[in-house]
Design a protein around this motif. Structure first.
Motif: not given
Length: 528
Positions: A367-384, A413-417
């Protein structure tokens, strides 16, 4: 007469109130600009927010919203800044701060690694009249224009709009900092249009441009991408030797190295260079890659052994595949069934970063190798991070600005999650289907292997090596193998150059040996 004087006084008062308010917000806006220029972004943002939310003057509001967004960028509150700059962009070129907002959006895009929302905003609001003027402006404005053309071109490519993508990417000058990325995407465009030679020309241009800038990590990354694309272009055209050469250019231990090794294994297989295929797979099956999702490597291993009538080793590869991956189908399905909340599913995947976690480690890493999931996770991390920073900004404590910022960040954050969780569920279901597909392939291959093994044994001339497993233990069979035949010793694999030495594998994987293993393989089909 008295009434008339009273009426005049009332009118005068009515006219004085908005004028006084206008003067007040004009002064607040001016002081905010002074604070901004002095680097006092926290105070400036508070003043701009006050004007943006309370002034009745449209010009003041437009200026305040722009400067508020700009101050938030300087304070690294990128997601709220995106809201304000996005509003300006959607207003269109008529907005007095349109071009400046576009420039800030480019900065936010790079900070958030966003390849969807902001590129879509810029593409939808692209103004040829406004942007073409940048070509005759300052060097900074020219650089901005090239970046905009690259952003739009790359976005159009991802939407499979290849003709406009090519148009925009070709408009990126060779002296632009995004020139190599533009050339890389042009190569992908040509590849999608079956223009392989043109694609290779662009990938070669990336190689040439980046060769003088190898200290830059961004250049290293686009260079690796170009090599991978070059290899895949050659592979697709049946030029397997050239493909193998380009896969070999991917630096060891980089994020693309595993894929390069595996795909190179297929290129060797296509050339019937089975010793190199098995050597590549031997590297991939080392402890270094233990947590990497790699079911297809065991399928390729089984096929390679089967091609050489090494049936026992082929069956052992399939047994390893079954033991390692078939249980994951049920594990994935169980986690999904027991976790209907996408937010919770996302959290489970994120925390399963060690063996024994609530989710299998290999699918988690997949999952974490997928570029889209990486970006989602990056956005969540950034928002936090931004949420935490907001609570530490004491100057805004209990202010309307803090409340609005908290609302914007929390909502995003809730929307991206939710989106990340929904994407994770879809991707994991797909992964379970993929494993199921490999399982079906394995059954077909297993049937062919056992059929070949039975025919070999029935011939009465079946070499024991054909039914031995890789660990040299004879495979189970009701029909005994013929006595082992003495075969000439196989030659050692060729040493690539004087800077390499030959070492026999001694059941230990050394990091400096990974990627260089090669098997000496005897084709037992010719010995029957």
């Amino acid at each position: 007469m008295m009434k008339r004087h009273l009426l005049i006084l009332i009118l005068a008062a009515a006219l004085t109130v908005p004028f006084a308010a206008h003067a007040q917000y004009q002064q607040t806006l001016g002081q905010g600009v002074i604070d901004y220029k002095d680097g006092k972004y926290t105070q400036a943002a508070a003043r701009f927010f006050d004007v943006a939310n309370n002034s009745n003057n449209p010009t003041e509001v437009q200026a305040a919203e722009f400067y508020l967004g700009r101050a938030l960028v300087r304070l690294t509150f990128y997601q709220p800044a995106l809201q304000y700059m996005g509003k300006i962009i959607r207003t269109g070129p008529a907005h007095p701060h349109f071009l400046e907002a576009v420039e800030e959006l480019v900065t936010i895009k790079e900070k958030l690694n966003d390849d969807t929302l902001i590129p879509n905003l810029i593409t939808q609001s692209y103004s040829s009249d406004k942007f073409s003027a940048l070509a005759n402006g300052t060097e900074a404005q020219k650089k901005l224009l090239y970046k905009l053309n690259y952003i739009v071109g790359a976005y159009q490519y991802r939407r499979s709009q290849f003709q406009p993508a090519e148009l925009f990417l070709n408009a990126v000058a060779a002296d632009s900092e995004v020139y190599p990325e533009a050339q890389y995407y042009l190569g992908l465009v040509k590849f999608k249009q079956n223009r392989d030679q043109d694609a290779i020309t662009h990938f070669n241009e990336v190689d040439k441009y980046t060769s003088q800038r190898l200290n830059d990590k961004r250049m290293q990354r686009v260079r690796r991408l170009a090599y991978m694309a070059m290899a895949r272009t050659h592979y697709g055209a049946g030029r397997y030797m050239e493909a193998s050469d380009y896969y070999g250019k991917i630096p060891r231990f980089t994020e693309d190295w595993f894929d390069a090794l595996f795909e190179r294994g297929w290129a060797h297989y296509k050339q019937q260079d089975f010793g190199k295929t098995l050597g590549t797979l031997h590297s991939l099956h080392s402890p270094h890659f233990d947590d990497v999702y790699q079911p297809e490597t065991f399928i390729l291993e089984a096929i390679t052994y089967y091609q050489n009538c090494l049936y026992g080793a082929a069956l052992e590869a399939l047994e390893t595949f079954k033991a390692r991956y078939e249980p994951q189908i049920a594990q994935i399905q169980t986690v999904i069934a027991n976790t209907p909340d996408p937010l919770k599913l996302y959290e489970i995947i994120v925390i399963s970063d060690k063996p024994g976690g609530p989710f299998p480690l290999e699918p988690r890493n997949y999952m974490f190798k997928n570029p889209r999931f990486q970006r989602f996770h990056g956005l969540v991390t950034e928002l936090r991070r931004e949420k935490d920073l907001l609570e530490k900004t004491e100057a805004w404590n209990n202010s309307p600005l803090q409340g609005r910022m908290r609302q914007l960040i929390t909502n995003d954050e809730q929307q991206i999650l939710k989106v990340a969780g929904a994407f994770a569920k879809t991707r994991l279901l797909y992964l379970a289907d993929v494993i199921q597909g490999f399982k079906a392939q394995a059954l077909v291959i297993e049937f062919e292997i056992k059929k070949g093994q039975a025919e070999c044994l029935a011939s009465g001339k079946c070499p024991v090596q054909s039914i031995q497993a890789k660990d040299d233990k004879a495979a189970d069979s009701q029909t005994p193998a013929a006595p082992a035949k003495e075969y000439p010793k196989l030659p050692k694999p060729k040493v690539p150059g004087t800077n390499h030495d030959y070492w026999a594998f001694n059941d230990e994987w050394w990091l400096d040996e990974l990627g260089y293993y090669e098997f000496s393989v005897r084709d037992m089909c010719k010995q029957n």
